[in-house]
Design an enzyme around this catalytic site. Structure first.
Site, PDB file in Angstrom:
ATOM      1  N   LYS A 177      44.254 -10.055  43.459  1.00 19.04           N
ATOM      2  CA  LYS A 177      43.190  -9.969  44.458  1.00 19.04           C
ATOM      3  C   LYS A 177      43.778 -10.282  45.827  1.00 19.04           C
ATOM      4  CE  LYS A 177      39.594  -9.121  41.783  1.00 19.04           C
ATOM      5  NZ  LYS A 177      38.682  -7.980  41.967  1.00 19.04           N
ATOM      6  N   LYS A 280      33.518   0.986  35.834  1.00 17.56           N
ATOM      7  CA  LYS A 280      32.707  -0.049  35.206  1.00 17.56           C
ATOM      8  C   LYS A 280      31.367   0.596  34.876  1.00 17.56           C
ATOM      9  CE  LYS A 280      34.983  -3.435  38.122  1.00 17.56           C
ATOM     10  NZ  LYS A 280      34.908  -4.231  39.357  1.00 17.56           N
TER      11      LYS A 280
HETATM   12 MG    MG Z   1      37.888  -3.896  42.037  1.00 19.11          MG
END
Ligand code: MG
Length: 393
Positions: A177, A280
């Site tokens: 991240k 997702k």
């Molecule tokens: Mg992502």
């Protein structure tokens, strides 16, 4: 025939084994919205709404999904008869803007319910739903390669230690991240310490803009670090600037937040906004749309992987089933239960072997794991039963 009689919504709070920090914020404990769907013949299935507490990843939150499901969505499907999960998807989609994660929680639960009643694994039904797979004679994966997302760390040395530990555990790909000011120095430290062969990607969660010269320079430097992809650097709804950026970068851009359905995938392909998709199912409103996205990507030669939303073992079961489809060619965010939870709410818990692979439970019906209803009952802090005629709190 699908004839839903009852949907029970429950919210539980589950502390993460460690805080998870992204450009969008830090999660310490997960508020999780669970659905228990019951059909007219008494078959039940559990599903998980993947929305988070705050609208930082998407507009959907636990509270908006609770409202959407109880007030608008569950009443559309309860007491009605449908032939297939696709019909349920259409009923939920008609004249509804947004609320994708709320719609997905019901629709995906219906897929599992149908699989459970047929005594078949969920992944098999998904494969049958894929025109690409049917036409190409593709088969399901028996296990899926697993990557890990490593949250932001306090300094580059701490990040190196975390990435090294993940590699030692067997994870086949590490995704870091990043955000402005927490990027090049950190990723370069990992590269220098752990070498060029480590499969590495970064996820910016929409935190950069082409209007900022510092951001542009950082993205150009990341481009030189041998990354497999730079995920969603720019705004969630901005395919045009992603296309402009992709023309400047050798590294593939992977789109996540931007891909809200198959039409957006088609747009991204036409514009050249990226070369990889993190899918997702909750973000696109469920499996019907996710399978269409899969098929469009497969036909266009766009590789995919299955992302994660800090799911419990219930949500993970759905992701593992989806990731068994043929075009999920990159390691997904399918970490074992122990990565997130001291104790998961399913039995058996999800595990990963030493090569970083999670087995798809093709020998078990439905989602392939038992839900620990006793544990859930201990953790519930609100519950509502919605039926065709009423809801009781
Ligand atoms: Mg992502």
């Amino acid at each position: 025939m699908i004839h839903l009689e009852r949907i029970v919504l429950r919210e539980i709070h589950l502390p993460l084994v460690e805080p998870f920090q992204t450009a969008g914020g830090t999660v310490v404990a997960r508020r999780v919205l669970l659905l228990e769907l019951t059909d007219a013949d008494g078959t039940t299935a559990w599903s998980e709404c993947v929305a988070e507490s705050l609208p930082s990843y998407s507009a959907d939150t636990v509270d908006t999904c609770w409202l959407a499901i109880t007030e608008w969505l569950a009443p559309r499907v309860l007491g009605s008869t449908f032939d297939t999960p696709r019909d349920v998807h259409e009923a939920l989609d008609r004249n509804v803007r947004g609320h994708a994660m709320a719609r997905a929680a019901i629709e995906m639960g219906v897929w599992a319910l149908v699989a459970q009643r047929a005594g078949r694994p969920l992944a098999e039904l998904l494969l049958e739903g894929s025109r690409f797979a049917r036409n190409g004679g593709a088969v399901l994966r028996h296990d899926v390669a697993t990557g890990i997302a490593v949250g932001m760390q306090r300094d580059p040395a701490a990040l190196v230690a975390r990435v090294d530990a993940a590699r030692a555990r067997g994870y086949q790909r590490v995704r870091i991240k990043v955000g402005p000011g927490r990027d090049v120095e950190y990723v370069r430290a990992v590269r220098e310490a752990l070498g060029d062969t480590l499969s590495l990607g970064v996820d910016a969660n929409c935190s950069y803009t082409l209007a900022d010269a510092e951001h542009v320079r950082a993205l150009a430097e990341l481009d030189g670090l041998g990354l497999e992809f730079i995920e969603q650097p720019l705004a969630h709804d901005d395919l045009v600037r992603h296309a402009e950026l992709q023309r400047r970068l050798a590294t593939p851009i992977c789109l996540d937040e931007s891909i809200t359905g198959a039409a957006r995938v088609d747009d991204a392909i036409a514009l050249g906004s990226g070369r990889m998709i993190n899918l997702k199912p909750g973000r696109v409103g469920g499996f019907t749309e996710a399978i269409t996205v899969h098929d469009h990507c497969a036909r266009a030669g766009i590789p995919m992987w299955c992302g994660g939303m800090l799911e419990t073992g219930i949500g993970r079961a759905y992701n593992v089933a989806l990731a068994a489809l043929p075009n999920f060619t990159f390691p997904g965010d399918l970490s074992p239960s122990a990565r997130y939870w001291a104790r998961d709410i399913v039995r058996p818990e999800w595990t990963m072997d030493a090569e970083g692979r999670v087995r798809v439970p093709l020998d078990r019906p439905g989602i392939g794991v038992e839900v620990d209803t006793g544990m859930i009952q201990e953790l519930v802090n609100r519950e509502v039963v919605v039926t065709a005629t009423a809801s009781t709190r």
